[in-house]
Motif scaffolding. Structure first.
Motif, mmCIF file in Angstrom:
data_model
loop_
_atom_site.group_PDB
_atom_site.id
_atom_site.type_symbol
_atom_site.label_atom_id
_atom_site.label_comp_id
_atom_site.label_asym_id
_atom_site.label_seq_id
_atom_site.Cartn_x
_atom_site.Cartn_y
_atom_site.Cartn_z
ATOM 1 N N CYS A 292 -39.310 6.759 -10.312
ATOM 2 C CA CYS A 292 -39.874 6.783 -11.664
ATOM 3 C C CYS A 292 -39.441 8.044 -12.395
ATOM 4 O O CYS A 292 -39.380 9.133 -11.806
ATOM 5 N N LEU A 293 -39.162 7.905 -13.673
ATOM 6 C CA LEU A 293 -38.798 9.070 -14.472
ATOM 7 C C LEU A 293 -39.993 9.998 -14.648
ATOM 8 O O LEU A 293 -39.864 11.219 -14.567
ATOM 9 N N ASP A 294 -41.160 9.435 -14.862
ATOM 10 C CA ASP A 294 -42.390 10.196 -15.087
ATOM 11 C C ASP A 294 -43.155 10.300 -13.771
ATOM 12 O O ASP A 294 -43.455 9.286 -13.134
ATOM 13 N N VAL A 295 -43.475 11.522 -13.375
ATOM 14 C CA VAL A 295 -44.218 11.730 -12.125
ATOM 15 C C VAL A 295 -45.546 10.979 -12.148
ATOM 16 O O VAL A 295 -46.001 10.476 -11.111
ATOM 17 N N ALA B 174 -32.928 14.541 -17.150
ATOM 18 C CA ALA B 174 -32.981 15.771 -16.351
ATOM 19 C C ALA B 174 -34.106 16.686 -16.821
ATOM 20 O O ALA B 174 -34.830 17.286 -16.017
ATOM 21 N N GLU B 175 -34.285 16.783 -18.128
ATOM 22 C CA GLU B 175 -35.377 17.599 -18.654
ATOM 23 C C GLU B 175 -36.714 16.997 -18.287
ATOM 24 O O GLU B 175 -37.647 17.716 -17.907
ATOM 25 N N ALA B 176 -36.846 15.694 -18.420
ATOM 26 C CA ALA B 176 -38.102 15.039 -18.063
ATOM 27 C C ALA B 176 -38.427 15.214 -16.584
ATOM 28 O O ALA B 176 -39.590 15.383 -16.194
ATOM 29 N N THR B 177 -37.401 15.172 -15.738
ATOM 30 C CA THR B 177 -37.578 15.339 -14.301
ATOM 31 C C THR B 177 -38.104 16.733 -13.998
ATOM 32 O O THR B 177 -39.026 16.916 -13.186
ATOM 33 N N ARG B 178 -37.548 17.732 -14.633
ATOM 34 C CA ARG B 178 -37.939 19.124 -14.392
ATOM 35 C C ARG B 178 -39.340 19.405 -14.910
ATOM 36 O O ARG B 178 -40.098 20.182 -14.349
ATOM 37 N N GLN B 179 -39.713 18.748 -16.002
ATOM 38 C CA GLN B 179 -41.036 19.000 -16.586
ATOM 39 C C GLN B 179 -42.144 18.311 -15.803
ATOM 40 O O GLN B 179 -43.285 18.688 -15.895
#
Length: 375
Positions: free
Chosen positions: A246-249, A370-375
């Protein structure tokens, strides 16, 4: 009685920090990690290191993280964020990022890791091995015995396509929009042992089937058995493998919460003497296809009747099926609210297509992810 533990293995895509193209740097990241661990623990004490482990996967353009077994979903989300951040920090040293994408949106010539077993797979399965650059989320839920594990597998099988629908995060493949929400599920289906299975009935029959599959010579070993859900060979768990990463945790933890509740509900049914639902495996294959094609936008197949119904109704049926188990663990608010959010805002596939509309190219999709993953 303590709640069943749940943990997640996540396969993350390694991408160039500037171009978004998949980068074959997994071996470099892992070598640097090993060197750092040797420097931090020269006496060889690895107890503290285990909390920071990253692992190799099939391809050099991906890397795997895993959480510890958790009872609380809040702890799970914290650890997932920490693992993703650590993986990204280490990837940056090689000019890369990690992205929670189930396929590479940009064209890629995937490179298999230089591991003897993986190289044997290339010789055995050819292009199928090279093209399996896909990233899933494998959810492990604790079980009390082998007997309970197989009983659970027999009873959760009709519901697994709904988990796929809620996790879809791979609309792009080799530079184009596939018209699927989860093209990862299409690529995965090329693997000889992938997909749903018939009801096993007993531990002995489960083992007999696995042994018979390996004996054909089509599979190199039992680790290549890739059912949508299986009994883990390494841990006292069942491993549910149907979901995209999933993109969002928050979506990841919704999937984990639903999966644990499914396992607990199935175990209760087994203890009560309730037989597994008699849903043909051929219908479950079509349910997987339907879920991967349209996610929560179109109809899904009802888990028990096999007939098409509105996605919201089918997802609601899953939540109702596991609601008592969600109450038992205190997960009901987290999961119910999360499911409503996914149905309203969409999955990672929706977010990827929205990023494409904003940025106008697939590079924008990858770097946004990539930004969404890091956040």
């Amino acid at each position: 009685m303590a709640a069943r533990t749940v943990g997640i293995e996540e396969e993350l895509l390694l991408v160039d920090a500037e171009t978004g193209a998949a980068r074959a740097v997994a071996n470099v990241v892992l070598q640097e990690l090993a060197a750092d661990e040797r420097r931090s623990s020269p006496d060889g004490d690895r107890e503290e290191q285990s909390e920071q482990v990253l692992e190799a996967e099939l391809h050099r353009q991906q890397i795997e993280t895993h959480t510890q077994p958790r009872e609380r979903l809040g702890d799970l989300v914290d650890e997932l964020r920490s693992r993703r951040a650590e993986a990204d920090r280490r990837a940056r040293r090689s000019g890369a990022r990690v992205a929670a994408l189930a396929t590479s949106p940009l064209p890629v010539d995937a490179e298999v890791m230089p591991v003897a077993r993986y190289q044997r797979m290339i010789g055995h399965l050819g292009l199928t091995t090279r093209q399996q650059l896909i990233c899933g989320a494998h959810v492990h839920v604790s079980v009390e015995s082998d007997e309970e594990a197989i009983a659970v597998l027999d009873r959760i099988r009709p519901w697994l396509p709904v988990l796929l629908a809620l996790s879809t995060n791979s609309p792009f493949w080799q530079g184009e929009d596939t018209a699927y929400a989860s093209f990862r599920s299409q690529v995965a289906s090329r693997w000889p042992s992938h997909g749903p299975m018939d009801v096993f009935g007993s531990v002995q029959d489960y083992r007999r089937i696995v042994e018979a599959m390996v004996a054909t010579g089509v599979l190199l070993d039992s680790a290549m058995v890739s059912f949508d859900a299986r009994s883990s060979e390494r841990y006292p768990t069942v491993e549910i493998r149907v979901a995209d990463i999933c993109l969002d945790v928050r979506d990841s933890v919704v999937i984990a919460g639903l999966t644990r509740a499914l396992v607990e509900t199935a175990a209760r049914e087994w203890r009560a003497g309730q037989a597994p639902a008699d849903v043909p495996t051929a219908v479950l294959r079509l349910a997987n296809w339907r879920a991967g094609r349209s996610s929560v936008d179109g109809p899904l197949l009802d888990p028990l009747t096999g007939r098409p119904r509105a996605a919201g109704d089918v997802v609601g049926k899953l939540v109702e099926h596991v609601l008592d188990a969600l109450h038992s663990t205190g997960d009901q608010s987290w999961v119910v609210d999360g499911v409503k959010r996914i149905l309203t805002e969409g999955t990672g596939a929706h977010q990827q297509r929205a990023a494409f509309e904003r940025g106008g190219d697939l590079r924008s999709v990858v770097l946004s992810a990539a930004e969404a993953t890091r956040q």
